[in-house]
Design a protein around this motif. Structure first.
Motif, PDB file in Angstrom:
ATOM      1  N   THR A  96       0.830  -1.202   0.000  1.00  0.00           N
ATOM      2  CA  THR A  96       0.000   0.000   0.000  1.00  0.00           C
ATOM      3  C   THR A  96       0.868   1.256   0.000  1.00  0.00           C
ATOM      4  O   THR A  96       0.677   2.167  -0.818  1.00  0.00           O
ATOM      5  N   GLY A 112      -7.697   6.562  -3.860  1.00  0.00           N
ATOM      6  CA  GLY A 112      -7.876   5.463  -2.920  1.00  0.00           C
ATOM      7  C   GLY A 112      -7.091   4.232  -3.329  1.00  0.00           C
ATOM      8  O   GLY A 112      -6.884   3.980  -4.522  1.00  0.00           O
ATOM      9  N   ASP A 114      -6.915   0.076  -2.019  1.00  0.00           N
ATOM     10  CA  ASP A 114      -7.337  -1.024  -1.147  1.00  0.00           C
ATOM     11  C   ASP A 114      -6.649  -2.291  -1.603  1.00  0.00           C
ATOM     12  O   ASP A 114      -6.537  -2.548  -2.809  1.00  0.00           O
ATOM     13  N   ILE A 115      -6.184  -3.075  -0.643  1.00  0.00           N
ATOM     14  CA  ILE A 115      -5.590  -4.377  -0.955  1.00  0.00           C
ATOM     15  C   ILE A 115      -6.342  -5.429  -0.160  1.00  0.00           C
ATOM     16  O   ILE A 115      -6.432  -5.347   1.067  1.00  0.00           O
ATOM     17  N   ASP A 116      -6.905  -6.379  -0.868  1.00  0.00           N
ATOM     18  CA  ASP A 116      -7.542  -7.542  -0.251  1.00  0.00           C
ATOM     19  C   ASP A 116      -6.568  -8.693  -0.383  1.00  0.00           C
ATOM     20  O   ASP A 116      -6.158  -9.048  -1.495  1.00  0.00           O
ATOM     21  N   TYR A 142      -3.304 -11.524  -3.529  1.00  0.00           N
ATOM     22  CA  TYR A 142      -3.882 -10.226  -3.209  1.00  0.00           C
ATOM     23  C   TYR A 142      -4.414  -9.545  -4.456  1.00  0.00           C
ATOM     24  O   TYR A 142      -3.949  -9.796  -5.562  1.00  0.00           O
ATOM     25  N   THR A 145      -6.909  -2.617  -5.596  1.00  0.00           N
ATOM     26  CA  THR A 145      -7.887  -1.729  -6.225  1.00  0.00           C
ATOM     27  C   THR A 145      -7.408  -0.299  -6.011  1.00  0.00           C
ATOM     28  O   THR A 145      -7.213   0.121  -4.867  1.00  0.00           O
ATOM     29  N   LYS A 147      -8.105   3.736  -7.050  1.00  0.00           N
ATOM     30  CA  LYS A 147      -8.996   4.736  -7.622  1.00  0.00           C
ATOM     31  C   LYS A 147      -8.151   5.960  -7.957  1.00  0.00           C
ATOM     32  O   LYS A 147      -7.436   6.489  -7.097  1.00  0.00           O
TER      33      LYS A 147
END
Length: 187
Positions: A96, A112, A114-116, A142, A145, A147
């Motif tokens: 991140t 933005g 996001d890391i899943d 992983y 995402t 933005k």
């Protein structure tokens, strides 16, 4: 300190890059930690000290504490993440922050990130049930995402660069020399 694009200290990154280019020895850093037993299987890890060429590289007041525990089935009381969970959390955090830094350096605005992440572990290895099963994670997956108003190509470059350059990812993916010493103190 003036922060740059995406609130990243781009000037600080560039200054460090310049110092290390001029004196490569400054790029070799030793990170120091201390883990202390807190009863049960809980540990309190202190992070802060770093040395460059045998000299302290950070202020002596730089101190962070991370608690680790385990769920009841592994001897703990589930008061904190496990060390293994903290390892994959470190990877997620590294990715991140690395994407954010790359985006600022590449002049890509970010709205933005996001890391899943998922990591697979088989307790049969840890518990000694099957010696062919590794003790740690076998797979980490992983999804990132991002933005951004920038083009997909520019944003993808930020992600793909940290995929190659993540120090935590590199440490997990490649063999690391680990040595240990033992000191006994009778109580």
């Amino acid at each position: 300190m003036a922060l740059g694009l995406n609130d990243v200290d781009v000037d600080g990154i560039k200054a460090l890059d310049k110092r290390v280019r001029e004196n490569p020895a400054l790029g070799k850093r030793t990170v120091k930690l201390r883990s202390s037993w807190q009863r049960g299987v809980k540990a309190l890890v202190e992070i802060g000290a770093q040395d460059v060429a045998g000299q302290s590289a950070v202020a002596p007041t730089r101190r962070f504490f991370v608690t680790m525990d385990a769920p009841a089935g592994l001897g703990g009381v589930d008061a904190a993440p496990t060390a293994a969970e903290s390892l994959v959390a470190a990877l997620a955090g590294c990715l991140t922050s690395g994407i954010a830094a790359n985006a600022a350096l590449f002049d890509v605005p970010i709205a933005g990130i996001d890391i899943d992440m998922e990591a697979d572990i088989d307790f049969r290895g840890l518990l000694g049930h099957d010696k062919s099963v590794r003790n740690g994670f076998s797979d980490i997956r992983y999804t990132v995402t991002i933005k951004s108003p920038a083009s997909e190509e520019k944003v993808r470059k930020c992600k793909e660069t940290i995929d190659r350059k993540s120090p935590v990812g590199d440490t997990i993916a490649n063999p690391v020399n680990i040595t240990s010493k033992f000191v006994f103190k009778p109580s």
